[in-house]
Design a protein around this motif. Structure first.
Motif, PDB file in Angstrom:
ATOM      1  N   ARG A  34     113.092  31.541 -71.012  1.00 34.06           N
ATOM      2  CA  ARG A  34     114.484  31.456 -70.571  1.00 34.06           C
ATOM      3  C   ARG A  34     115.465  31.551 -71.739  1.00 34.06           C
ATOM      4  O   ARG A  34     116.652  31.673 -71.540  1.00 34.06           O
ATOM      5  CB  ARG A  34     114.703  30.142 -69.819  1.00 34.06           C
ATOM      6  CG  ARG A  34     113.679  29.948 -68.729  1.00 34.06           C
ATOM      7  CD  ARG A  34     114.172  29.073 -67.636  1.00 34.06           C
ATOM      8  NE  ARG A  34     114.672  27.792 -68.128  1.00 34.06           N
ATOM      9  CZ  ARG A  34     114.641  26.689 -67.398  1.00 34.06           C
ATOM     10  NH1 ARG A  34     114.139  26.724 -66.198  1.00 34.06           N
ATOM     11  NH2 ARG A  34     115.119  25.571 -67.869  1.00 34.06           N
ATOM     12  N   HIS A  35     114.945  31.452 -72.946  1.00 37.51           N
ATOM     13  CA  HIS A  35     115.800  31.578 -74.125  1.00 37.51           C
ATOM     14  C   HIS A  35     115.905  33.040 -74.528  1.00 37.51           C
ATOM     15  O   HIS A  35     114.966  33.581 -75.099  1.00 37.51           O
ATOM     16  CB  HIS A  35     115.193  30.797 -75.299  1.00 37.51           C
ATOM     17  CG  HIS A  35     115.633  29.385 -75.346  1.00 37.51           C
ATOM     18  ND1 HIS A  35     116.655  28.952 -76.142  1.00 37.51           N
ATOM     19  CD2 HIS A  35     115.193  28.309 -74.671  1.00 37.51           C
ATOM     20  CE1 HIS A  35     116.827  27.669 -75.963  1.00 37.51           C
ATOM     21  NE2 HIS A  35     115.947  27.249 -75.077  1.00 37.51           N
ATOM     22  N   ARG A  36     117.038  33.661 -74.272  1.00 37.83           N
ATOM     23  CA  ARG A  36     117.169  35.077 -74.652  1.00 37.83           C
ATOM     24  C   ARG A  36     117.068  35.229 -76.164  1.00 37.83           C
ATOM     25  O   ARG A  36     116.414  36.125 -76.666  1.00 37.83           O
ATOM     26  CB  ARG A  36     118.519  35.596 -74.185  1.00 37.83           C
ATOM     27  CG  ARG A  36     118.627  35.550 -72.689  1.00 37.83           C
ATOM     28  CD  ARG A  36     119.136  36.857 -72.152  1.00 37.83           C
ATOM     29  NE  ARG A  36     119.085  36.801 -70.709  1.00 37.83           N
ATOM     30  CZ  ARG A  36     120.105  37.134 -69.934  1.00 37.83           C
ATOM     31  NH1 ARG A  36     121.213  37.595 -70.482  1.00 37.83           N
ATOM     32  NH2 ARG A  36     119.988  37.051 -68.627  1.00 37.83           N
ATOM     33  N   THR A  37     117.734  34.332 -76.879  1.00 45.34           N
ATOM     34  CA  THR A  37     117.729  34.447 -78.339  1.00 45.34           C
ATOM     35  C   THR A  37     116.324  34.268 -78.884  1.00 45.34           C
ATOM     36  O   THR A  37     115.922  34.945 -79.826  1.00 45.34           O
ATOM     37  CB  THR A  37     118.666  33.413 -78.960  1.00 45.34           C
ATOM     38  OG1 THR A  37     118.348  32.131 -78.430  1.00 45.34           O
ATOM     39  CG2 THR A  37     120.112  33.731 -78.671  1.00 45.34           C
ATOM     40  N   GLY A  38     115.577  33.349 -78.256  1.00 44.71           N
ATOM     41  CA  GLY A  38     114.209  33.122 -78.694  1.00 44.71           C
ATOM     42  C   GLY A  38     113.353  34.361 -78.488  1.00 44.71           C
ATOM     43  O   GLY A  38     112.572  34.755 -79.356  1.00 44.71           O
ATOM     44  N   LEU A  39     113.532  35.010 -77.343  1.00 39.86           N
ATOM     45  CA  LEU A  39     112.781  36.237 -77.054  1.00 39.86           C
ATOM     46  C   LEU A  39     113.155  37.337 -78.037  1.00 39.86           C
ATOM     47  O   LEU A  39     112.298  38.081 -78.513  1.00 39.86           O
ATOM     48  CB  LEU A  39     113.054  36.700 -75.626  1.00 39.86           C
ATOM     49  CG  LEU A  39     112.350  35.911 -74.540  1.00 39.86           C
ATOM     50  CD1 LEU A  39     112.738  36.445 -73.178  1.00 39.86           C
ATOM     51  CD2 LEU A  39     110.842  35.970 -74.719  1.00 39.86           C
ATOM     52  N   PHE A  40     114.466  37.400 -78.344  1.00 38.63           N
ATOM     53  CA  PHE A  40     114.938  38.373 -79.326  1.00 38.63           C
ATOM     54  C   PHE A  40     114.238  38.133 -80.670  1.00 38.63           C
ATOM     55  O   PHE A  40     113.681  39.054 -81.275  1.00 38.63           O
ATOM     56  CB  PHE A  40     116.459  38.241 -79.461  1.00 38.63           C
ATOM     57  CG  PHE A  40     117.060  39.052 -80.561  1.00 38.63           C
ATOM     58  CD1 PHE A  40     117.088  40.435 -80.484  1.00 38.63           C
ATOM     59  CD2 PHE A  40     117.621  38.419 -81.670  1.00 38.63           C
ATOM     60  CE1 PHE A  40     117.652  41.176 -81.502  1.00 38.63           C
ATOM     61  CE2 PHE A  40     118.182  39.158 -82.692  1.00 38.63           C
ATOM     62  CZ  PHE A  40     118.198  40.547 -82.612  1.00 38.63           C
ATOM     63  N   GLY A  41     114.235  36.874 -81.106  1.00 41.03           N
ATOM     64  CA  GLY A  41     113.581  36.530 -82.368  1.00 41.03           C
ATOM     65  C   GLY A  41     112.106  36.865 -82.344  1.00 41.03           C
ATOM     66  O   GLY A  41     111.564  37.437 -83.290  1.00 41.03           O
TER      67      GLY A  41
END
Lengths: 361, 348
Positions: A34-41
């Motif tokens: 659910r963390h977009r930024t985490g997935l991006f990273g």
């Protein structure tokens, strides 16, 4: 309780739960997703690791595949395979390409029966074209002795990935062992290890490494070991606290009653439950390690010239900033993105494994 | 056989589990020497017997030391003093392999069905752990045994690979019970086994425990604060107050003829499921004393409606009184006088 099975009548054998075999790891992943930024990273880190592993396929002066002397050769693929342990039997393949001074480019030529890497320059290969601006031939330009900067950047990724993984691997093993022992045994063991943690935490890591590098050979492997030997304290403190919290839980008491020994209790009951908050710490530590390595190489104590690393690429860009200002773009963006990615993943992991934050999107 | 002691007061020949003068004192850090006691006496001289196949209900308010007693028997807590005899062997003197051997015969069902199951292990791993550790079974045999245990406690064997969080509270407690009976113990400590569960599933769990107990001839220590549970499921009762047993005897006698004012107060507080019932209820004044400043004499005297001077100075022993039924013992100077409680509230 998010996982209430909401059965009105409890009959023991009812079949309400849907995701029966769902593991804790999968639940963490659902939170993480659910963390977009985490997935991006995470996608940046995966890309980076892919680049590091397949560096010779992306930039190099050996073809990936070619027909030469009536035979098929895969010199760049062999280079990749040679990095994998226990695969040394492929070492001797593609023999002509192994000889020093063998110039694959002229030998194979622009033959149609050859597949070349995107960047046709090796990281150490010099050309007559020094400090060139970015062009179609050299996408990021060249350095003072005409080496292709993109090729060096790609091969520099290997060091950054290695430093993060190896140093934090050492730190994680040390931290879990020492912190776990402190938390489980308590008493004198705990007092001793806790004091050790406090002492090691006081070391300024960067200057410690600098002073050590004065005495021993400045080498990337030594850097990784020293980072590992000094960065375990955060992990140890987390593990200790988790072990302390968990060992008074009833499921540990139940294991004791069932006859489980200390080793089984630690490995089977405490460690799996203590691991989740550690992942975030490890990710943050990797970001730190990448930065430390870049800083050391910038100062000339890390990866030694002419071997490429983002730190020493930045250094040479800095030295020629007046003549070729574009040189600085590649390594600085690479370092920025990598550190950012590790930190984003760390943040997302921390949220995903924290039961109190799990409810918020 | 170390420390096999025969007591004249208790019939330890027939007892499977015998607790003798058990004490657990927790040290307190004091800031000033004047700040009262330096130990909290959580359990202060508790003795009882549980014969094979019988159930003792240990009742008391929270903080009375019931759980400490239960955990001490299994040596999850190291008692300060006393003896715990299992089959005439002093459990407290055992170490290592011998301790594991005895522990195998004693199991526990915990209060909190969430905290007592490892969230990283499947139901099958949790239930089978004891079998695995003691090398009773492995591989397919282990799985079959676990499946049998799951079915026995009313769960489907299909659920055995689920992690605890997919189960409801009652189902989790069933897993906990399956774990407790996996090693075929002779004695089980049930520490408030249903107080964390919905009222609707409590009876099912208690009936399951009772069935298993009968079927396997288990001795059982049922720790609870619910007297209706005791009345229904226990052979004997021990009432604890402030770390001591204040009254003990067969459930029948205690319920029919309570003699300690505390027991009387507890019994008068039991709700009656009848809307027309107008029982006269006695509400106990005050609170459990501060363990750092224990009262002199009988620990119950500050709250006792009958307290006289003698109660403030002399600690009553847990003894039989004239006219008492066999095994009925009360720690009250005036147990033989059966004083009626005053009515403070007319309960609706």
């Amino acid at each position: 309780m998010p996982n209430n099975t909401s059965s009105a009548v409890e009959t023991g054998a009812n079949r309400t739960p849907r995701r029966r075999r769902e593991t804790q790891t999968y639940r963490t992943w659902r939170q993480f997703r659910r963390h977009r930024t985490g997935l991006f990273g995470l996608s940046i880190i995966f890309t980076l690791m892919l680049i590091a592993v397949s560096a010779p396929l992306i930039a190099g002066n050996q073809p990936i595949a070619c027909h030469f002397d009536g035979q098929w050769h895969f010199p760049a693929l062999v280079d990749v395979a040679n990095k994998i342990p226990f695969l040394s039997f492929v070492l001797n393949k593609s023999k002509p390409f192994r000889f020093a001074g063998f110039d694959a480019k002229t030998a194979v030529g622009d033959d149609e029966s050859a597949i070349w890497p995107v960047v046709r320059y090796g990281p150490l290969e010099t050309t007559s074209d020094g400090l060139a601006r970015p062009s179609r031939e050299h996408w990021l330009g060249t350095d003072e002795v005409g080496r292709d900067l993109l090729a060096r950047l790609v091969h520099g990724a290997v060091v950054s990935v290695k430093v993060g993984v190896v140093s934090m691997g050492i730190a994680a093993v040390l931290g879990v062992l020492l912190g776990g022992a402190a938390g489980y045994f308590g008493g004198w063991t705990d007092a001793l290890i806790s004091r050790l943690i406090e002492v090691v935490m006081c070391f300024p890591v960067f200057f410690l490494i600098l002073s050590i590098m004065v005495w021993i050979e400045p080498d990337i492997n030594n850097v990784m070991v020293v980072i590992g030997l000094t960065r375990w304290t955060g992990i140890a403190r987390y593990t200790r606290a988790e072990f302390l919290r968990l060992k008074s839980q009833d499921f540990v008491a139940a294991a004791v009653v069932s006859g489980a020994g200390p080793l089984r209790i630690m490995l089977r009951h405490l460690l799996p439950n203590a691991m989740s908050p550690l992942w975030g710490t490890i990710a943050f530590g990797m970001a730190q390690a990448v930065l430390t390595e870049a800083g050391l190489s910038w100062l000339g104590f890390g990866v030694q010239w002419p071997e490429p690393s983002w730190g020493n690429l930045l250094r040479s860009a800095f030295e020629h900033r007046g003549v070729a200002p574009a040189m600085i773009a590649g390594p600085s963006v690479a370092i920025l993105l990598t550190v950012l990615a590790y930190n984003l993943v760390g943040d997302a992991l921390r949220d995903a494994t924290d039961p109190k934050r799990a409810a918020t999107p | 056989m170390t420390g096999a002691v025969k007591s004249t007061l208790h019939d330890s020949e027939s007892a499977l589990v015998a607790v003798r003068d058990l004490k657990k004192h927790f040290p307190m850090r004091r800031r000033f020497a004047s700040e009262g006691a330096d130990h909290i006496k959580a359990v202060d001289g508790v003795s009882f017997d549980i014969p094979a196949g019988r159930t003792l209900g240990l009742v008391g308010e929270s903080g009375s030391g019931k759980t400490t007693v239960g955990r001490s028997i299994l040596r999850l807590i190291e008692p300060t003093a006393g003896e715990i005899l299992f089959d005439d062997v002093n459990v407290l003197a055992l170490r290592g392999r011998a301790l594991r051997g005895v522990r195998r015969q004693m199991q526990m069902v915990f209060q909190d069905p969430v905290a007592s199951l490892n969230p990283r292990m499947t139901a099958a791993e949790i239930v089978g752990e004891g079998l695995q550790v003691h090398r009773v079974a492995r591989g397919r045999d282990l799985r079959e045994r676990v499946a049998g245990l799951m079915r026995r406690v009313g769960l489907s064997a299909d659920d055995m690979d689920g992690y605890p969080h997919v189960f409801s509270g009652g189902q989790r407690q069933r897993i906990g019970i399956a774990r407790a009976i996996a090693l075929d113990p002779r004695f089980i400590v049930c520490d408030e086994p249903v107080s964390a569960l919905d009222v609707s599933v409590r009876l099912q769990i208690l009936n399951l425990l009772d069935d298993l107990r009968r079927e396997r001839g288990l001795a059982c220590l049922l720790i609870t604060h619910d007297l209706t549970v005791v009345r229904r499921f226990c052979d004997d009762v021990a009432v604890m107050y402030f770390g001591r047993i204040v009254e003990t005897g067969s459930a029948e006698n205690i319920f029919a003829n309570p003699r300690h004012p505390y027991t009387k107060a507890l019994l008068s507080a039991v709700p009656v499921p009848d809307p027309d019932s107008r029982t006269r209820r006695f509400v106990l004044p005050g609170e459990v004393p501060d363990p750092l400043n224990p009262p002199s004499g009988c620990p119950f005297h500050p709250r006792c409606p009958f307290a006289v001077d003698r109660c403030r100075t002399d600690i009553p022993d847990l003894i039989s009184w004239s006219g008492a039924a066999p095994r009925h013992r009360t720690a009250c100077h005036y147990a033989d006088q059966d004083l009626p409680l005053p009515v403070t509230v007319s309960a609706p």
